[in-house]
Design a protein around this motif. Sequence first.
Motif, PDB file in Angstrom:
ATOM      1  N   TYR A 178      -3.284   3.110  11.637  1.00 20.97           N
ATOM      2  CA  TYR A 178      -3.919   2.951  10.323  1.00 20.97           C
ATOM      3  C   TYR A 178      -4.857   4.131  10.136  1.00 20.97           C
ATOM      4  N   TYR A 200      -9.276  -0.779  -3.670  1.00 19.55           N
ATOM      5  CA  TYR A 200      -9.332   0.477  -2.922  1.00 19.55           C
ATOM      6  C   TYR A 200      -9.798   1.636  -3.794  1.00 19.55           C
ATOM      7  N   HIS A 201     -10.776   2.390  -3.278  1.00 22.25           N
ATOM      8  CA  HIS A 201     -11.342   3.503  -4.048  1.00 22.25           C
ATOM      9  C   HIS A 201     -10.307   4.568  -4.394  1.00 22.25           C
ATOM     10  N   ASP A 202      -9.290   4.723  -3.551  1.00 21.24           N
ATOM     11  CA  ASP A 202      -8.365   5.844  -3.741  1.00 21.24           C
ATOM     12  C   ASP A 202      -7.522   5.758  -5.016  1.00 21.24           C
ATOM     13  N   LYS A 238     -13.721  16.020  -3.759  1.00 20.60           N
ATOM     14  CA  LYS A 238     -14.479  14.986  -3.076  1.00 20.60           C
ATOM     15  C   LYS A 238     -15.698  15.645  -2.448  1.00 20.60           C
ATOM     16  N   HIS A 263       0.556   4.140  -2.885  1.00 23.59           N
ATOM     17  CA  HIS A 263       0.337   5.553  -2.537  1.00 23.59           C
ATOM     18  C   HIS A 263       1.458   6.424  -3.096  1.00 23.59           C
ATOM     19  N   ARG A 320      -7.063   6.921   7.898  1.00 23.44           N
ATOM     20  CA  ARG A 320      -7.787   7.068   6.634  1.00 23.44           C
ATOM     21  C   ARG A 320      -7.164   8.192   5.798  1.00 23.44           C
ATOM     22  N   SER A 321      -7.204   8.010   4.495  1.00 23.07           N
ATOM     23  CA  SER A 321      -6.536   8.963   3.610  1.00 23.07           C
ATOM     24  C   SER A 321      -7.313  10.271   3.474  1.00 23.07           C
ATOM     25  N   GLU A 322      -8.564  10.274   3.951  1.00 19.00           N
ATOM     26  CA  GLU A 322      -9.358  11.510   3.880  1.00 19.00           C
ATOM     27  C   GLU A 322      -8.886  12.556   4.886  1.00 19.00           C
ATOM     28  N   TYR A 323      -7.917  12.204   5.728  1.00 19.23           N
ATOM     29  CA  TYR A 323      -7.467  13.108   6.785  1.00 19.23           C
ATOM     30  C   TYR A 323      -6.026  13.603   6.557  1.00 19.23           C
ATOM     31  N   PRO A 324      -5.786  14.371   5.496  1.00 21.08           N
ATOM     32  CA  PRO A 324      -4.411  14.803   5.228  1.00 21.08           C
ATOM     33  C   PRO A 324      -3.813  15.671   6.338  1.00 21.08           C
ATOM     34  N   ASP A 325      -4.645  16.471   6.997  1.00 16.15           N
ATOM     35  CA  ASP A 325      -4.108  17.335   8.058  1.00 16.15           C
ATOM     36  C   ASP A 325      -3.684  16.512   9.269  1.00 16.15           C
ATOM     37  N   ARG A 362     -10.337  12.446  14.460  1.00 18.50           N
ATOM     38  CA  ARG A 362      -9.670  13.504  13.694  1.00 18.50           C
ATOM     39  C   ARG A 362      -9.303  14.672  14.594  1.00 18.50           C
ATOM     40  N   LEU A 368       0.820  -1.214   0.000  1.00 18.18           N
ATOM     41  CA  LEU A 368       0.000   0.000   0.000  1.00 18.18           C
ATOM     42  C   LEU A 368       0.858   1.269   0.000  1.00 18.18           C
ATOM     43  N   GLN A 388     -14.090  18.413  -0.251  1.00 29.05           N
ATOM     44  CA  GLN A 388     -12.635  18.528  -0.110  1.00 29.05           C
ATOM     45  C   GLN A 388     -12.049  18.760  -1.496  1.00 29.05           C
ATOM     46  N   ARG A 408       0.355   4.214   8.722  1.00 29.35           N
ATOM     47  CA  ARG A 408       0.015   3.623   7.424  1.00 29.35           C
ATOM     48  C   ARG A 408      -1.281   4.248   6.949  1.00 29.35           C
ATOM     49  N   LEU A 409      -1.275   4.705   5.707  1.00 26.75           N
ATOM     50  CA  LEU A 409      -2.467   5.331   5.160  1.00 26.75           C
ATOM     51  C   LEU A 409      -3.410   4.303   4.567  1.00 26.75           C
ATOM     52  N   GLY A 410      -4.672   4.439   4.869  1.00 33.24           N
ATOM     53  CA  GLY A 410      -5.694   3.644   4.202  1.00 33.24           C
ATOM     54  C   GLY A 410      -5.849   4.149   2.772  1.00 33.24           C
ATOM     55  N   ALA A 411      -6.806   3.579   2.064  1.00 30.59           N
ATOM     56  CA  ALA A 411      -6.943   3.974   0.666  1.00 30.59           C
ATOM     57  C   ALA A 411      -8.409   4.078   0.273  1.00 30.59           C
ATOM     58  N   GLY A 412      -9.215   4.612   1.180  1.00 29.99           N
ATOM     59  CA  GLY A 412     -10.592   4.888   0.829  1.00 29.99           C
ATOM     60  C   GLY A 412     -11.483   3.660   0.804  1.00 29.99           C
ATOM     61  N   ALA A 413     -11.357   2.797   1.807  1.00 28.96           N
ATOM     62  CA  ALA A 413     -12.260   1.648   1.891  1.00 28.96           C
ATOM     63  C   ALA A 413     -12.841   1.623   3.299  1.00 28.96           C
TER      64      ALA A 413
END
Lengths: 155, 512
Positions: free
Chosen positions: B216, A66-68, A80, A31, B218-223, B187, A27, A127, B257-262
């Motif tokens: 782990y 994975y959606h990303d 988004k 990324h 989530r990738s939606e949280y860049p900050d 968050r 992963l 976003q 580790r970043l998730g990938a939107g799942a």
Amino acid sequence: MEQNSDTERNQIRDICADHIDQQAPLLPILHAIQSRLGYVPDIAIGEVADALNQTHAEIFGVLTFYHDFRRQPPGRHQLKVCRAEACQAVGGRAVWSAAASAADNGSGVDVEAVYCLGNCACAPSIQLDGHTIGRVTPDRVSNIVTGANQTRAPS
Amino acid sequence: MKYFIPKDSAAVSIGAEQVADALTVAAPDAEIVRTGSRGLYWLEPLVEIEHDGRRIGFGPIETDEVSGLVETILGGKPESHPKYVGRIEQLLRDQGQQRLTFARCGVIEPIDFDAFMAHGGTAGLRTALDQSGQTTIDAVKESGLRGRGGAGFPAGIKWQTVHDTPGAEKFVVCNADEGDSGTFADRMLMEGDPFTLLEGMAIAGVATGATRGYIYLRSEYPDAFQTLNEAINIARRHNLLGSNILGSGKSFDVEIRLGAGAYICGEETSMLESLEGKRGLVRFKPPLPAIQGFQSKPTVINNVITLSSVPTILAHSAATYHSLGINKSRGTLTLQLSGNVARPGLYEIPFGATLEHVINELGGGSASGRPVRTAQVGGPLGAYVPASHFDTPIGYEELGERNAMVGHGGVVVFDDTVNMAEQARFAMEFCDLESCGKCTPCRVGSVRAQEVIDQIVAGHDIEANADLLRELMELMAQGSLCAHGGMAPAPVLSALNHFSEDFGVREPAEIN
Ligand SMILES: Cc1cc2nc3c(=O)[nH]c(=O)nc-3n(C[C@H](O)[C@H](O)[C@H](O)COP(=O)(O)O)c2cc1C
Ligand code: SF4
Ligand code: FES
């Protein structure tokens, strides 16, 4: 084009080499490829499979789960739009419709549905290129899509 | 003069950055501290000053109000400003908030290690280092702390299993996937007080014998990603992490580790698969992750808020924490109130308040001014509780009796314009979209359910289709491998049973 994919290939190899000592690096590698190239090109599948000693099918399976991960080069901006409940409760459905129809007009903005941005207390939320914007209205989101279309992508 | 303005991404999403910029222009000599958020989002952007040694707030502040605000403050009559809200600590107290886990969030600059220390940082970890792992685990058990990620499993018992399982290598995995809609406590904490999470993870490591931690995220949280990364580096410099934590000779380190939107990767076994670089398919249990988790090694998996609550428990006492709450729900719940509500935000309150109190007293009722019709409690898999059941106290078992759940502590409020058939259909769309695909009731059932709801809404064979929908929900609840498919019927059935008029169904079924 040929040359282009050769540079991409080299970049992918560098990324794999950088991550190879990590535990379970797939992963993080995907990324890193996406953040470098903007997407994960098809040639990455074979390169990553070779680097990690895994099958093409395994890499493909992960990439598509994975959606990303994008498999095509992205538009100039990524938007988004949250479609989840807390946003729905304050007009999120209309925000989504506005974003989707504004983007349909060949805007160069990729509009993607997401399900919660953790911004629920300032909903409805979107976003844009990683920056969360809260309390948006349908008009504002249309303007953002149209406006983003006119400005250049940041670097 | 010292000003405090949040850098929290939600505050920034509604203009905190512009307010901070305007302040540097209006008060060039002022010291501006960028904090996390207090969680009082209806007052954001919130500007605080230190006045007579106390923090006084003004909000919500628009950019064009900043220069006037500075003038009023310098004029020595802050209370005369129309946006004056008084002492923030007093406001929190008046609401019945007890900021234990969120004691520092919104108060200090998130990655200022000295400020963290000045506000009691590392006291919990020091206690853990001075005592045996078993003593720490006993304290966590005694506190009554249950998992705040969704399932509500007692944290101490999980830690005990990891502690008791022999293994040369053990892990602590922090679940920071925060996928539930209507939730944002993880968050806020990661952006506003990241050292507390790292301290909690280190305590879990020391107590169970784990030396490596993963977050782990989530990738939606860049900050949050950026803040945590900076915090980890600073924590290593101060030996909060590393090979000699706080001079104890013990080691514990953390990697993100970043998730990938799942969404499904928030489920703990799916998360382990994902961490291992695989598709996030849910695993069969047993084996329990506590025995065979990451890389088949004993692994503590806890939510951000669970882990971040441990430092305060150890720093004060397990008994103090346990003295709050009701029945089997002890301590504080970091309740997140959102949706159509006048005062959305984070409310850290002892378990036991009723939904009525939270939604109408604390939250001020709907934002639209229309009657509140329902609230979805416990995330996207939680039931829609009708207003007639708002007398339910908030506790794991108490909500369970209403087929609702505490979950991650999200309460999403809807006014009377909501269409409950639409909400029910959405629950199944979401279930379908985020299904990992491993089992049929969830993968196929969620698609079929959408079709059936469409039939009902279109007025075709309403009663027969409603029965079919109930049957299908029963099948999903019973036949799904994990709670994604297993709990997704809750919002559908609650909508159908309590709001049958929105489906055109004549006979409301047995209501509980
Ligand atoms: C579909 C699904 C999604 C979940 N998402 C999350 C999540 O985003 N964050 C979380 O902490 N737990 C989530 N959980 C719960 C985890 O499986 C697990 O119970 C939890 O991480 C354990 O930590 P805790 O005991 O501290 O709550 C989810 C569970 C399911 C079934
Ligand atoms: S219930 Fe759904 S998400 Fe859970 S294991 Fe089955 S298919 Fe996967
Ligand atoms: S539900 Fe939209 S940001 Fe959380």
